[in-house]
Design a protein around this motif. Structure first.
Motif, short mmCIF file in Angstrom:
data_model
loop_
_atom_site.label_atom_id
_atom_site.label_comp_id
_atom_site.label_asym_id
_atom_site.label_seq_id
_atom_site.Cartn_x
_atom_site.Cartn_y
_atom_site.Cartn_z
N THR A 3 -1.34 -1.42 -1.22
CA THR A 3 -0.74 -0.09 -1.20
C THR A 3 -0.23 0.25 0.19
OG1 THR A 3 -2.79 1.08 -0.66
CG2 THR A 3 -2.31 0.67 -3.01
N ASP A 51 -2.56 1.80 2.92
CA ASP A 51 -3.39 0.89 3.71
C ASP A 51 -2.57 0.14 4.75
OD1 ASP A 51 -5.71 1.53 2.32
OD2 ASP A 51 -5.29 0.04 0.76
N ASN A 52 -1.27 0.42 4.82
CA ASN A 52 -0.39 -0.32 5.72
C ASN A 52 0.53 0.60 6.52
OD1 ASN A 52 -0.54 -3.48 4.92
ND2 ASN A 52 -0.87 -2.22 3.10
N GLN A 59 0.41 7.26 9.99
CA GLN A 59 -0.98 7.60 9.68
C GLN A 59 -1.36 8.91 10.36
OE1 GLN A 59 -3.00 6.23 7.52
NE2 GLN A 59 -4.65 7.66 8.00
N PRO A 62 -2.80 6.66 -3.61
CA PRO A 62 -2.07 5.59 -2.92
C PRO A 62 -0.93 5.01 -3.74
CG PRO A 62 -4.18 4.78 -3.69
CD PRO A 62 -4.18 6.25 -3.93
#
Length: 418
Positions: free
Chosen positions: A227, A230-231, A237, A258
Motif C-alpha cells: 500500500t 506504507d511507502n 507522511q 490504506p
C-alpha cells in the motif's frame, strides 16, 4: 378527451424529482449553502458542457469517466464537447482562465450542479445526478485539508444523515508514487493469471486504480498488495500526520484506509470519503481530496488545491427518501365567490410575511375545502363567508384540534403571522 399519442417517458438512467423529495433535495442545498458561507466560500457556476480536452487532461485518460462514461458530442463547428461528468476540473479551468490566482489565496468556491455519466443506473446513482461541492485553491497547508473535511462533516451532521463514517487515506506526492508504482507493478506481475484484460490495462496506465476494483478475483489479489501509506515520502507522511492531528483536535472520528483510491487521476496527498451504513454496497455519500498539480496541468501557475463533491441523491437516499411534505401555515377558505378577489390582498400579505398559504381554486364546498386543507397539511384554516365578511370577521380553525375563534379581518394578518 384522452390523448392518442405514444406515452413519453424520461430517458433511461434519469428520473423526475417530485415533491416531497424535491423539498428535501432543496434543503440539502440550503444547508450546504449556509455552511459554505460560514467557511468563506462563494458560489461559482460553470457551463453544463465543456471542451472534451478539459476532462481528458484534468480527470485522466485512465479513469472510467473518460474511457467510457462521458457524454461527448461534436457541435456544429466541429468541436468536441462533453457534458460535465464532475465538478472540480471546470472550477479549476475557470480559476485559470480568469486569473483568479491573483486574488487573495486560497480562493474558496462552491457549486451545486448536475453531473452526467453513462453508467449503470442504480439506487441513488443516475446518469444525470446532482452534486454540491467545494474547492479551496491556493494553499498546501494540511490544516486546510482538515477544514475542508470538517466542512463536509458538518453538513452531514446538520442534515442528520445517519450512520456516516469518514474514511481517509493518501495518494502521496510524486516522490512517493514513483517508487511505489514500481513495487506495486512488480507485485501484480506475479499475479497476472488473476488479472483480466481490463485489469492489465489499468496496471499499465495507473495500477493504483486496481485498489478500487469491483472484480472479486482482482480484489483478492489486491488484498495482499503493498500500500502507498506504507511507502510515503517523509514530506507526504508529515503532511498526513498533521491532517490526522487536526482531525483529532476537531473531534472528528475517522477510519484509516490504506486502500482508499478516488476515481480521478488528479488526486495527490490527502484523499477522503464519507460513507453511510444506511446505503448498500454503493455506500459513499461524498468525498474528495487534494489535487496539487491540477492547476498547473490545465495551464495555470503551480497552485495547490483541495475539494470535495457530495451526491445529493445519495444523501437523500441515506436520509430515507422523500421525507414529509412541508405543509401549509394557512389555508384560506372563501365560501362566497364574490369575496374571492377582495380576499386576495390578505392572502398576499400573509405570503409576504413568510407564511406558506393556499386557497381554493376550484369552487369547492366548505367541507371539500377542509378536506383539501387537511390533505395539504395546513395548520390553520381561515373561513370567510358572506355573513362573516359583513360582520368584518373571519373564523380561524386549528386543523389539529378543531378549535375555532373569530378574528377581525383588519387584524387577520397580524394575528396569523404573530
Amino acid at each position: 378527451m384522452s390523448g392518442s399519442g405514444r406515452r413519453v417517458a424520461a430517458p433511461r438512467g434519469t428520473r423526475d424529482v417530485l415533491p416531497p423529495e424535491s423539498d428535501l433535495r432543496q434543503r440539502v442545498i440550503d444547508v450546504a449553502r449556509e455552511a459554505f458561507a460560514r467557511y468563506g466560500y462563494s458560489r461559482i457556476v460553470t457551463p453544463t458542457f465543456e471542451e472534451t480536452d478539459l476532462f481528458v487532461r484534468g480527470v485522466g485518460t485512465s479513469t472510467d469517466v473518460v474511457r467510457k462514461e462521458m457524454y461527448t458530442f461534436e457541435d456544429q463547428g466541429g468541436r468536441s464537447l462533453s457534458l460535465r461528468p464532475e465538478g472540480t476540473a471546470p472550477v479549476v479551468r475557470a480559476f485559470v482562465e480568469h486569473g483568479m490566482h491573483k486574488q487573495p489565496l486560497p480562493v474558496k468556491l462552491w457549486y451545486a450542479a448536475p453531473m452526467f455519466r453513462y453508467e449503470a443506473p442504480q439506487a441513488g446513482r443516475f446518469r444525470e445526478h446532482w452534486q454540491v461541492g467545494a474547492e479551496a485553491i491556493g494553499s498546501d497547508d494540511p490544516l486546510l485539508d482538515a477544514e475542508v473535511i470538517a466542512l463536509l462533516h458538518g453538513i452531514y451532521r446538520e442534515l442528520g444523515v445517519p450512520g456516516v463514517t469518514l474514511r481517509i487515506g493518501s495518494m502521496g506526492d510524486p516522490e512517493s508514487r514513483g517508487p511505489f508504482r514500481e513495487r506495486l507493478v512488480a507485485y501484480l506481475e506475479g499475479h497476472l493469471d488473476a488479472l483480466g484484460e481490463d485489469a492489465r490495462e489499468r496496471m499499465r496506465v495507473n495500477p493504483l486504480r486496481l485498489f478500487d476494483t469491483k472484480d472479486p478475483r482482482v480484489a483478492e489479489v489486491m488484498r495482499d498488495a503493498p500500500t502507498l501509506l506504507d511507502n510515503l515520502s517523509p514530506a507526504a507522511q508529515a503532511h498526513r500526520e498533521h491532517v490526522l492531528a487536526a482531525l483529532d483536535a476537531l473531534g472528528i472520528p475517522y477510519v484509516d484506509d490504506p486502500t482508499l483510491v478516488r476515481g480521478f487521476d488528479y488526486y495527490t496527498m490527502t484523499v477522503f470519503e464519507f460513507v453511510s451504513d444506511h446505503l448498500g454496497a454503493q455506500s459513499a455519500v461524498g468525498g474528495g481530496g487534494r489535487y496539487d498539480g491540477l492547476v498547473e496541468g490545465l495551464g495555470g501557475p503551480p497552485t495547490p488545491g483541495i475539494g470535495f463533491g457530495a451526491g445529493i441523491e445519495r444523501i437523500v437516499l441515506a436520509m430515507g427518501g422523500g421525507g414529509e411534505p412541508a405543509g401549509l401555515d394557512v389555508y384560506l377558505a372563501v365560501m362566497d365567490a364574490d369575496l374571492r378577489v377582495g380576499m386576495l390582498p390578505v392572502l398576499e400579505a400573509l405570503r409576504a410575511r413568510g407564511l406558506r398559504c393556499e386557497s381554493d381554486l376550484r369552487g369547492r364546498s366548505l367541507k371539500a375545502m377542509m378536506r383539501h386543507a387537511s390533505s395539504l397539511g395546513a395548520r390553520r384554516a381561515v373561513i370567510v363567508g358572506a355573513r362573516e365578511h359583513a360582520e368584518g370577521v373571519a373564523t380561524v380553525r386549528d386543523m389539529d384540534t378543531g378549535e375555532q375563534r373569530r378574528v377581525p379581518l383588519g387584524g387577520l394578518v397580524e394575528e396569523l403571522s404573530g
